[in-house]
Enzyme design. Structure first.
Site, PDB file in Angstrom:
ATOM      1  N   GLY A  51       0.841  -1.200   0.000  1.00 14.12           N
ATOM      2  CA  GLY A  51       0.000   0.000   0.000  1.00 14.12           C
ATOM      3  C   GLY A  51       0.867   1.237   0.000  1.00 14.12           C
ATOM      4  O   GLY A  51       2.048   1.167   0.337  1.00 14.12           O
ATOM      5  N   CYS A  78       5.190  -6.345   1.508  1.00 12.27           N
ATOM      6  CA  CYS A  78       5.562  -4.930   1.571  1.00 12.27           C
ATOM      7  C   CYS A  78       4.844  -4.232   2.741  1.00 12.27           C
ATOM      8  O   CYS A  78       5.110  -4.564   3.893  1.00 12.27           O
ATOM      9  CB  CYS A  78       5.295  -4.281   0.214  1.00 12.27           C
ATOM     10  SG  CYS A  78       6.094  -2.696   0.029  1.00 12.27           S
ATOM     11  N   TYR A  79       3.903  -3.337   2.485  1.00 10.03           N
ATOM     12  CA  TYR A  79       3.190  -2.663   3.582  1.00 10.03           C
ATOM     13  C   TYR A  79       2.508  -3.700   4.492  1.00 10.03           C
ATOM     14  O   TYR A  79       2.521  -3.579   5.714  1.00 10.03           O
ATOM     15  CB  TYR A  79       2.151  -1.703   2.977  1.00 10.03           C
ATOM     16  CG  TYR A  79       1.235  -1.045   3.986  1.00 10.03           C
ATOM     17  CD1 TYR A  79       1.604   0.138   4.605  1.00 10.03           C
ATOM     18  CD2 TYR A  79      -0.003  -1.610   4.308  1.00 10.03           C
ATOM     19  CE1 TYR A  79       0.763   0.748   5.528  1.00 10.03           C
ATOM     20  CE2 TYR A  79      -0.841  -1.016   5.225  1.00 10.03           C
ATOM     21  CZ  TYR A  79      -0.467   0.172   5.836  1.00 10.03           C
ATOM     22  OH  TYR A  79      -1.310   0.767   6.751  1.00 10.03           O
ATOM     23  N   HIS A 165       8.077  -7.794  -3.846  1.00  8.30           N
ATOM     24  CA  HIS A 165       6.786  -8.152  -4.449  1.00  8.30           C
ATOM     25  C   HIS A 165       6.887  -9.461  -5.240  1.00  8.30           C
ATOM     26  O   HIS A 165       7.374  -9.452  -6.369  1.00  8.30           O
ATOM     27  CB  HIS A 165       6.315  -7.014  -5.357  1.00  8.30           C
ATOM     28  CG  HIS A 165       5.921  -5.808  -4.582  1.00  8.30           C
ATOM     29  ND1 HIS A 165       4.649  -5.605  -4.103  1.00  8.30           N
ATOM     30  CD2 HIS A 165       6.645  -4.755  -4.139  1.00  8.30           C
ATOM     31  CE1 HIS A 165       4.593  -4.479  -3.418  1.00  8.30           C
ATOM     32  NE2 HIS A 165       5.810  -3.945  -3.432  1.00  8.30           N
ATOM     33  N   GLU A 167       4.533 -11.021  -6.599  1.00  8.58           N
ATOM     34  CA  GLU A 167       3.488 -11.092  -7.633  1.00  8.58           C
ATOM     35  C   GLU A 167       3.913 -10.491  -8.964  1.00  8.58           C
ATOM     36  O   GLU A 167       3.253 -10.709  -9.973  1.00  8.58           O
ATOM     37  CB  GLU A 167       2.208 -10.405  -7.123  1.00  8.58           C
ATOM     38  CG  GLU A 167       2.297  -8.888  -6.911  1.00  8.58           C
ATOM     39  CD  GLU A 167       2.918  -8.468  -5.580  1.00  8.58           C
ATOM     40  OE1 GLU A 167       3.615  -9.298  -4.955  1.00  8.58           O
ATOM     41  OE2 GLU A 167       2.728  -7.314  -5.169  1.00  8.58           O
ATOM     42  N   ASP A 222      -6.361  -4.137 -26.358  1.00  7.25           N
ATOM     43  CA  ASP A 222      -7.510  -4.237 -25.448  1.00  7.25           C
ATOM     44  C   ASP A 222      -8.837  -3.984 -26.171  1.00  7.25           C
ATOM     45  O   ASP A 222      -9.780  -4.765 -26.050  1.00  7.25           O
ATOM     46  CB  ASP A 222      -7.379  -3.226 -24.298  1.00  7.25           C
ATOM     47  CG  ASP A 222      -6.061  -3.366 -23.561  1.00  7.25           C
ATOM     48  OD1 ASP A 222      -5.457  -4.447 -23.654  1.00  7.25           O
ATOM     49  OD2 ASP A 222      -5.634  -2.398 -22.917  1.00  7.25           O
ATOM     50  N   LYS A 368      -2.812  -7.327 -19.341  1.00  6.35           N
ATOM     51  CA  LYS A 368      -2.513  -7.461 -20.769  1.00  6.35           C
ATOM     52  C   LYS A 368      -2.211  -8.917 -21.179  1.00  6.35           C
ATOM     53  O   LYS A 368      -2.646  -9.367 -22.230  1.00  6.35           O
ATOM     54  CB  LYS A 368      -1.330  -6.561 -21.117  1.00  6.35           C
ATOM     55  CG  LYS A 368      -1.082  -6.360 -22.575  1.00  6.35           C
ATOM     56  CD  LYS A 368      -2.072  -5.422 -23.210  1.00  6.35           C
ATOM     57  CE  LYS A 368      -1.753  -3.983 -22.957  1.00  6.35           C
ATOM     58  NZ  LYS A 368      -2.824  -3.064 -23.333  1.00  6.35           N
TER      59      LYS A 368
END
Ligand code: XMP
Length: 594
Positions: A51, A78-79, A165, A167, A222, A368
């Protein structure tokens, strides 16, 4: 159903964590930090996201601290990692060095969370604070040179924490770590994309029942996939595509798109040239967010006008956009997220329509890489699926506007740069212009630093990270490839036809270089930017080729130095004053400059 919850503290990647867990075969939902302990009973594991706040700030997201006592594996990122440690009586302090972008992680691979992870791997960081003292019974199971507690665990409580991170694709072993966490949750893997598309089909059918759907088709990945998808679900009689030339497109782009759509048998696409409307609204405008809002609002206005001219009854009309998840999160579209930049499809007019239920966004939860996967299953040809992403505001956010008045750079920043330049034995200056960045999940608008070094990419990567981690006023680093002079002058610059035409030409030369050298697929995107600076009265161009998977993180691309030299000669021949090359990862720099 067996599932894992991601508690969203407003991090840029909160939704991406859920996406990764789903890709690993487990259904995952994003829930707010105010959820009750009972709400979590349906889950087999919890992830506390990153965050933008500091755990010590007075305005941190409201949070139900009972969630930490949930009897299931918990992973803080992280946060989220800092918040858990702080609540369990550990200590969080401002780190000496702020880490943005790559860092080398040394892992204790005997721990189940880090099983089969390589002992030293690259991780992506984005933080200023760090856990300086662990709570009782916690141990460090991994570190980086600037962060002692980069991975921590308390096996009795089944609580784990990561400062980096996992992810994002640029964390090399990230997916393996999330996979290990899923194993620790002892949850079954039953989720797949087919199930997701069934939900999507039901949703589109229900929302569009008996109504005409009017979709903006820019021709990018997109909107093309959204167009094909709506055509497939609803049929061509219920869907109208509108391609607007806003005067901010690349060379021949609009005509190529119209030709392609015709060739593929889409007869329900109409074209509108609104160049003059867009350019007159942008006249004299400078601030990136103002330009973005103008462009986004003008798109909807033109769309509505066209719908009216086609005698489409407003009551029976739904507008559609190919919005993807990064558009929402970067526009500050979730409760605790900061606005990094307002994407064209997230302006006020669009949000009002979403609330009223008159706007549909079938790809809004996807990234994407997933949009491309979906496009492939819909039979869209590879050359279109793999086109580089191009932002809705187009060249409008690649032409940096300025009054021409020079604002001096902070002396403290210039002083802080000197020891780093000395360490790497190089010359460089901080430029008196600004570009957008994303650091610690927040927007920055700071200076680029120009270095006069050869494109030796290993050295470039080190110096770039060293500069942006240590000097707050710099969020981007670029190097010179060629120039007619090293004297730069600031000039008044606006989004007018002449500047756009020059940028279009330069962009085309750079893009052709990628095609001619078989680099187009390897490189994920390459914004070409015109600066409000000139060398010998000639415009200066920056190229920003990057590698990415879903635009949430990026690494700068490493193009061969000889090719760059040739490219500079071509650009010089059309009157370019200098060619600069962006060597900033994301974070701290965003992909686009504005
Ligand atoms: P940044 O610059 O934030 O961009 O790293 C992430 C990705 O989003 C694209 N982008 C946009 N796409 N409308 C879009 O459809 C927009 O307003 C917009 N702004 C940025 C950008 O090109 C990159 O791929």
């Amino acid at each position: 159903m067996e599932k894992i919850a991601v508690i969203d503290f407003g991090g840029q990647y909160a939704h991406l964590i859920a996406n990764r867990i789903r890709r690993l075969g487990v259904y995952s939902e994003v829930i707010p930090p105010t959820s009750s302990l009972e709400d979590t009973e349906q889950f087999s594991g919890l992830v506390f996201s990153g965050g933008p706040a500091s755990v010590y700030a007075s305005d941190i997201p409201e949070f139900n601290a009972e969630l930490i006592s949930a009897v299931m594996p918990i992973l803080g990122i992280c946060y989220g990692h800092q918040l858990i440690c702080r609540h369990l009586a550990g200590e969080v302090t401002r780190g000496k060095v702020h880490e943005f972008g790559p860092s080398t992680f040394t892992a204790d691979t005997t721990h189940p969370l880090l099983k089969d992870v390589s002992p030293n791997s690259k991780v992506w960081m984005s933080h200023g604070d760090e856990v300086s003292q662990l709570p009782e019974d916690f141990t460090s199971i991994g570190s980086t040179s600037d962060c002692r507690n980069a991975a921590v665990a308390c096996d009795d409580l089944k609580i784990y924490g990561l400062q980096f991170h996992p992810e994002v694709t640029h964390t090399e072993e990230g997916i393996r770590i999330l996979d290990n966490f899923i194993n620790l949750c002892k949850v079954q893997r039953k989720w797949n994309m087919k199930r997701y598309f069934q939900i999507l089909e039901e949703r589109v059918n229900e929302q569009c029942k008996g109504k005409k759907v009017f979709l903006l088709v820019s021709g990018g990945v997109d909107s093309t996939v959204a167009f094909a998808l709506l055509n497939k679900i609803l049929g061509p009689d219920q869907v109208i595509g509108l391609h607007i030339d806003n005067g901010l497109m690349r060379k021949n782009e609009s005509s190529d798109i119209i030709d392609y759509m015709k060739k593929e048998g889409f007869n329900n696409l109409i074209f509108c040239d609104a160049t003059d409307t867009f350019l007159s609204r942008l006249q004299g405008k400078i601030a990136p967010e103002e330009k973005r809002n103008i462009i986004g609002a003008t798109f909807i206005e033109v769309l509505k006008e066209r719908a009216a001219s086609l005698k489409q009854d407003g009551e029976n009309l739904i507008l559609a956009q190919g919005t993807t998840y990064p558009d929402t999160i970067e526009s500050g579209g979730t409760k605790n997220a900061a606005t990094i930049k307002t994407h064209h499809n997230r302006v006020l007019e669009a949000l009002n329509m979403l609330e009223k239920g008159t706007l549909i966004e079938p790809l809004a939860e996807l990234y994407k890489d997933e949009v491309r996967e979906l496009g492939e299953t819909l039979g869209i040809p590879a050359e279109l699926i793999w086109r580089h992403p191009f932002p809705g505001p187009g060249l409008g956010v690649r032409l940096l506007c300025h009054t021409g008045e020079v604002q001096p750079v902070e002396e403290t920043a210039t002083a802080a740069l000197q020891p780093i330049l000395k360490k790497y034995n190089t010359d460089g200056i901080i430029l008196p212009i600004n570009s957008v960045g994303v650091q610690g999940d927040s927007r920055t608008y700071a200076h680029p630093c120009l270095l006069y070094i050869e494109p030796n990419w290993v050295k470039c990567e080190q110096i770039s990270t060293d500069i942006t981690n240590n000097i707050r006023d710099i969020n981007r680093v670029i190097i010179e490839i060629g120039s007619v002079s090293r004297e730069h002058k600031m000039v008044q610059t606006f989004c007018d036809k002449n500047n756009l035409e020059f940028l279009r030409q330069a962009d085309d030369i750079c893009t052709q270089m990628l095609f001619e050298n078989n680099l187009y697929r390897d490189i994920w995107q390459m914004p070409v930017v015109l600066l409000p600076l000139q060398a010998n009265g000639k415009p200066i161009i920056v190229m920003r080729p990057i590698y990415s998977a879903e635009a949430m993180t990026a690494d700068f691309a490493k193009i061969d130095a000889n090719l760059l030299k040739k490219l500079w000669q071509q650009l010089e021949s059309i009157g370019t004053g200098a060619l600069w090359y962006d060597i900033t990862p994301k974070p701290p720099g965003t992909i686009e400059w504005e």
